[in-house]
Structures are given as structure tokens and as C-alpha cells.
Design an enzyme around this catalytic site. Sequence first.
Site, PDB file in Angstrom:
ATOM      1  N   ASN A   1      -7.701  -3.191  14.287  1.00 18.63           N
ATOM      2  CA  ASN A   1      -9.075  -3.490  13.852  1.00 18.63           C
ATOM      3  C   ASN A   1      -9.125  -4.638  12.845  1.00 18.63           C
ATOM      4  O   ASN A   1     -10.144  -4.866  12.203  1.00 18.63           O
ATOM      5  CB  ASN A   1      -9.724  -2.233  13.252  1.00 18.63           C
ATOM      6  CG  ASN A   1      -9.016  -1.749  11.992  1.00 18.63           C
ATOM      7  OD1 ASN A   1      -8.069  -2.385  11.517  1.00 18.63           O
ATOM      8  ND2 ASN A   1      -9.469  -0.632  11.431  1.00 18.63           N
TER       9      ASN A   1
ATOM     10  N   GLU B   1      -9.658  -1.996   5.277  1.00 18.60           N
ATOM     11  CA  GLU B   1     -10.336  -1.731   6.542  1.00 18.60           C
ATOM     12  C   GLU B   1     -11.562  -2.645   6.686  1.00 18.60           C
ATOM     13  O   GLU B   1     -12.036  -3.218   5.696  1.00 18.60           O
ATOM     14  CB  GLU B   1     -10.782  -0.256   6.573  1.00 18.60           C
ATOM     15  CG  GLU B   1      -9.630   0.742   6.464  1.00 18.60           C
ATOM     16  CD  GLU B   1      -8.813   0.872   7.771  1.00 18.60           C
ATOM     17  OE1 GLU B   1      -8.857  -0.033   8.620  1.00 18.60           O
ATOM     18  OE2 GLU B   1      -8.121   1.902   7.903  1.00 18.60           O
TER      19      GLU B   1
ATOM     20  N   ASP C   1       0.810  -1.220   0.000  1.00 19.93           N
ATOM     21  CA  ASP C   1       0.000   0.000   0.000  1.00 19.93           C
ATOM     22  C   ASP C   1       0.838   1.262   0.000  1.00 19.93           C
ATOM     23  O   ASP C   1       2.060   1.214   0.204  1.00 19.93           O
ATOM     24  CB  ASP C   1      -0.959  -0.004   1.206  1.00 19.93           C
ATOM     25  CG  ASP C   1      -0.281  -0.430   2.505  1.00 19.93           C
ATOM     26  OD1 ASP C   1       0.956  -0.345   2.581  1.00 19.93           O
ATOM     27  OD2 ASP C   1      -0.974  -0.843   3.433  1.00 19.93           O
TER      28      ASP C   1
ATOM     29  N   HIS D   1      -7.239  -4.909  10.090  1.00 18.43           N
ATOM     30  CA  HIS D   1      -6.939  -4.615   8.680  1.00 18.43           C
ATOM     31  C   HIS D   1      -5.644  -5.290   8.225  1.00 18.43           C
ATOM     32  O   HIS D   1      -4.729  -5.507   9.021  1.00 18.43           O
ATOM     33  CB  HIS D   1      -6.957  -3.109   8.368  1.00 18.43           C
ATOM     34  CG  HIS D   1      -5.814  -2.294   8.852  1.00 18.43           C
ATOM     35  ND1 HIS D   1      -5.981  -1.116   9.541  1.00 18.43           N
ATOM     36  CD2 HIS D   1      -4.475  -2.441   8.714  1.00 18.43           C
ATOM     37  CE1 HIS D   1      -4.814  -0.578   9.811  1.00 18.43           C
ATOM     38  NE2 HIS D   1      -3.866  -1.371   9.318  1.00 18.43           N
TER      39      HIS D   1
HETATM   40  C1  GLP Z   1      -0.383   0.025   8.708  1.00 17.12           C
HETATM   41  C2  GLP Z   1      -0.116  -0.699   7.366  1.00 17.12           C
HETATM   42  C3  GLP Z   1      -0.330  -2.164   7.525  1.00 17.12           C
HETATM   43  C4  GLP Z   1       0.277  -2.607   8.828  1.00 17.12           C
HETATM   44  C5  GLP Z   1      -0.533  -2.073   9.970  1.00 17.12           C
HETATM   45  C6  GLP Z   1       0.054  -2.340  11.344  1.00 17.12           C
HETATM   46  O1  GLP Z   1      -1.323   1.036   8.639  1.00 17.12           O
HETATM   47  N1  GLP Z   1      -0.833  -0.217   6.231  1.00 17.12           N
HETATM   48  O2  GLP Z   1       0.225  -2.851   6.410  1.00 17.12           O
HETATM   49  O3  GLP Z   1       0.295  -4.004   8.925  1.00 17.12           O
HETATM   50  O4  GLP Z   1      -0.872  -0.733   9.785  1.00 17.12           O
HETATM   51  O5  GLP Z   1       1.134  -1.524  11.613  1.00 17.12           O
HETATM   52  P1  GLP Z   1       2.147  -1.736  12.790  1.00 17.12           P
HETATM   53  O6  GLP Z   1       3.017  -2.887  12.406  1.00 17.12           O
HETATM   54  O7  GLP Z   1       2.923  -0.460  12.884  1.00 17.12           O
HETATM   55  O8  GLP Z   1       1.352  -2.015  14.009  1.00 17.12           O
END
Ligand code: GLP
Length: 241
Positions: free
Chosen positions: A136, A143, A67, A138
Site C-alpha cells: 500500500n 501507513e 520501527d 507504506h
Molecule cells: C513491513 C515493515 C516495512 C517493510 C514492509 C515490507 O511491515 N515495517 O519496513 O518495508 O513491511 O516488507 P517486506 O519486505 O517483507 O515485503
Amino acid sequence: MKLIQTLNYAELSQQAAAQVLSRLKGNPALNLGLATGSTPTGLYQELIKDHQLNRTSYQRVNTFNLDEYIGVPKKDHHSYHYFMCEKLFEHIDIPIEQTHIPDGTAKDFGKECTRYEQFIREYGGIDLQVLGIGQNGHIGFNEPGTSFDSRTHLIDLAESTRKANSRFFASLDDVPRQAITMGIATIMDSREIFLLVSGITKAEALARLMEGEVSEEFPASVLKKHPNVTIFADKEAAAML
Ligand code: GLP
């Protein structure tokens, strides 16, 4: 889904790196799907360490990121382009033109989504996709409520996601409101998936994934339908299992 529990984050990163390296050994032209966020950075550090010590080569590897934020230029420190260069690409021998990330500054986002989706297909699909998980549920930026049939698309970020990610920005107002993300069906096309889950803030999400039902309201639950998923979870993340 196979669950590997580790004592702590360091061990999670080492174990995930060992498995990524074994896939690379088996296929030096691996199509590797990558994620941003805090969770995979330890894995990336381990890959860099290994590259320095053992000269593991990425010359034939192509990477595909999940992304990118909308409206953040590649050179901006907040872009996922910048993040990936800083955390991984500039420390290994991968030719930068073999690293692929959706373009969040494209003129036509619809076209960019179609291009990215077709591009992955033309390269023969993703061999191994690394994923993190949002609180959540995702995956990528898919989402809750995103269709399991979704392909690469534009998404409005949930307020909870913007808040969680505001730690990387000066203020909540600076966090982009939209992103381009691989769709859930795109992720599910990967031949193998590693899901990395670390820390107490993810314990509830991991418990819901392991014990809850498969539902579009909890995007990561789709992984239960994939034949080849390994979850790496540290002790804190596994606290509610
Ligand atoms: C982000 C990314 C995800 C990631 C998630 C968790 O927003 N788009 O790909 O897995 O949130 O992030 P973190 O590893 O910092 O908790």
C-alpha cells in the site's frame, strides 16, 4: 530518484550491498538506517558474507531501525529487535549498544517517540537509510494518510499490513495492532536513501511510485522530493513499469 533494475533478487541484494559497503568505506562511522521485512534480508546476508571474507568492520557504526511492534518484548521471536539480531547484528562486529530500535514495550509511548527522534538528531542524523515498501506504499510503518511532516510516532497498523505480515505469526490475531515508527519527515532527513523493491507483489506499488503523483495517500511518493534516492528493483518488481 535513480532506478537500478536487476535481473533477480540475488543481484538486487548484491548491488545494494556493494553500495552500502562503498558508503561504509567512505565513512567507517556511518549512521546507518535499517529496515525489517523480507526484502532487505538478502542485503544483510551479503553484508555478513563480506564481513566474513573481507573483515569489513562495524565497530564505529551506529544503526537506527525504522520501527518496532507495540507490546512485543525484545526477546520474543516476533520482535524487530530479535529479527535484526538474528539476521544481521550477531553475525558482524557491531557493539550491540550501537544498534538502536524504538522500544515497543516502553511505559510511555509518547515519551519513547520523542526520545528516539531526539536521539537520532543527537547522533547527527542518518547518513544512509535502507527502506522497503509495503504493497500500500507504506515506508517504515507510515501507513497511507500519514502526514509528510510526521516525526517518530505511534501508529495503528492497516488491516492490509497486518494481513501481509501475518505470515510471520501463527495467526492474524497474533499480529500486533500498533507500532512505533520513524515519521516520514524523520526518514526524509536522511542524507541518502536506498529503497529495495522485490517481487511481483510490489510491481503495482513501484509503478505507482514511479508514475503516480506525490500524495500522502501513497507514503513512498514523498521520496520524489528527496535529492538522493536510489531504488533497487528486480525484474518482477519492475514488471509494470
Ligand atoms: C513491513 C515493515 C516495512 C517493510 C514492509 C515490507 O511491515 N515495517 O519496513 O518495508 O513491511 O516488507 P517486506 O519486505 O517483507 O515485503
